[in-house]
Design a protein around this motif. Sequence first.
Motif, PDB file in Angstrom:
ATOM      1  N   UNK A  20      64.242   0.278 -10.653  1.00 38.75           N
ATOM      2  CA  UNK A  20      63.356   1.559 -10.996  1.00 38.75           C
ATOM      3  C   UNK A  20      62.468   1.707  -9.567  1.00 38.75           C
ATOM      4  N   UNK A  21      62.230   0.935  -8.857  1.00 41.00           N
ATOM      5  CA  UNK A  21      61.419   1.094  -7.784  1.00 41.00           C
ATOM      6  C   UNK A  21      61.987   2.101  -6.769  1.00 41.00           C
ATOM      7  N   UNK A  22      63.312   1.967  -6.847  1.00 41.47           N
ATOM      8  CA  UNK A  22      64.093   3.128  -5.808  1.00 41.47           C
ATOM      9  C   UNK A  22      63.805   4.335  -6.338  1.00 41.47           C
ATOM     10  N   UNK A  23      63.615   4.847  -7.667  1.00 40.09           N
ATOM     11  CA  UNK A  23      63.423   5.964  -8.249  1.00 40.09           C
ATOM     12  C   UNK A  23      62.098   6.384  -7.688  1.00 40.09           C
ATOM     13  N   UNK A  29      68.349   8.617  -4.759  1.00 42.97           N
ATOM     14  CA  UNK A  29      68.350   7.301  -5.900  1.00 42.97           C
ATOM     15  C   UNK A  29      68.279   8.066  -7.218  1.00 42.97           C
ATOM     16  N   UNK A  30      67.289   8.976  -7.204  1.00 48.59           N
ATOM     17  CA  UNK A  30      66.822   9.774  -8.349  1.00 48.59           C
ATOM     18  C   UNK A  30      67.721  10.691  -8.733  1.00 48.59           C
ATOM     19  N   UNK A  69      72.528   3.266  -6.825  1.00 47.24           N
ATOM     20  CA  UNK A  69      71.029   4.036  -6.185  1.00 47.24           C
ATOM     21  C   UNK A  69      70.713   3.011  -4.748  1.00 47.24           C
ATOM     22  N   UNK A  70      70.653   1.633  -4.918  1.00 45.24           N
ATOM     23  CA  UNK A  70      70.371   0.838  -3.638  1.00 45.24           C
ATOM     24  C   UNK A  70      71.261   1.226  -2.608  1.00 45.24           C
ATOM     25  N   UNK A 296      61.426  -2.668  -1.243  1.00 43.89           N
ATOM     26  CA  UNK A 296      60.802  -3.510  -0.091  1.00 43.89           C
ATOM     27  C   UNK A 296      62.137  -4.310   0.808  1.00 43.89           C
ATOM     28  N   UNK A 297      62.922  -4.806   0.178  1.00 49.43           N
ATOM     29  CA  UNK A 297      63.863  -5.387   0.766  1.00 49.43           C
ATOM     30  C   UNK A 297      64.755  -5.057   1.931  1.00 49.43           C
TER      31      UNK A 297
END
Length: 305
Positions: A20-23, A29-30, A69-70, A296-297
């Motif tokens: 969800x952080x990618x959204x 990704x969204x 998404x990633x 963040x990775x």
Amino acid sequence: MKKTVVMFAGQGSQYQNMGLDFLEHSKDAKLIFDNAAEKLDFNLLEVLNSELINDTKYTQSLVFLTSAMIYEEVKKILVPDAVIGFSLGEYSAYYASDVMSFNDTLEVVKNRSKFMAEAADRNPGSMAAIIGISKENLEDICNAINDCYVTIANYNEPKQLVISGNLECVNKVCSIALEKGARRAIPLNVSGAFHSELMIDAGKALKEFLNNSDIEIKKPKYPIWLNASGEKYLNEELIDIMEKQVFSPVLFYQAIEDLIEKGYNNFIEIGPGKVLSGLVKKINRDVNVINVSYYEDLEKLKEMF
């Protein structure tokens, strides 16, 4: 010379709110997430935020979605020299290699999970991880049991193997393996005997679905190492490979050893968790391993490339 393998996580690596952080940070990704929300018949955010995420009928689609998404962000940083996925993750590898579109891959994954659940209902079974015993010894133990069915399903790393089969047989092998020196025998919380002959019906159903669908399957853009062979894909019929993969063992460490032997030295895990990264480090400590589960990775990936 850097030769980079992108690895894709499988079922079992999921956790609540994964991806969800990618959204929040990625328009691409969204777009993928919103597309999946239209295709899947459940509320994605609701399931991602609950224990339902561990239900197979949701898990496989959501792990694939998270990996896709990633990957949308990762491919802006690097181009893979090869790809590999673990079990379900092989479909993320297909998507990354342009074997199938996102929508088609999602449709295949959704049906694959349904066929596997149906096969598990018809042929109940279980799985267990056996740690600290060689594959030769474990194969001998499995082969010596004649009154029910059990086999090695996952070759994770040389001393971490997973068996699959009838519950009675799995329990027998666990007991015998411990008597013969295994450090641990851990029953897995799974709904079926995956990657075993108890899944043959699921493989047949998947093949019939693929043969009667409009899904376009192309040759992979990147070299892909396959679960069922532990080797590089050459020119086999991909529908046959997808059928076989459902009921064949995952030869993961054999594939990783083959990749390293062929000069691949950077291994990037994409998807929830870091299971594959840990396995690769146990297989060979001399290669570079990074996992990308959170937005963040991506920073540590940029430092490498």
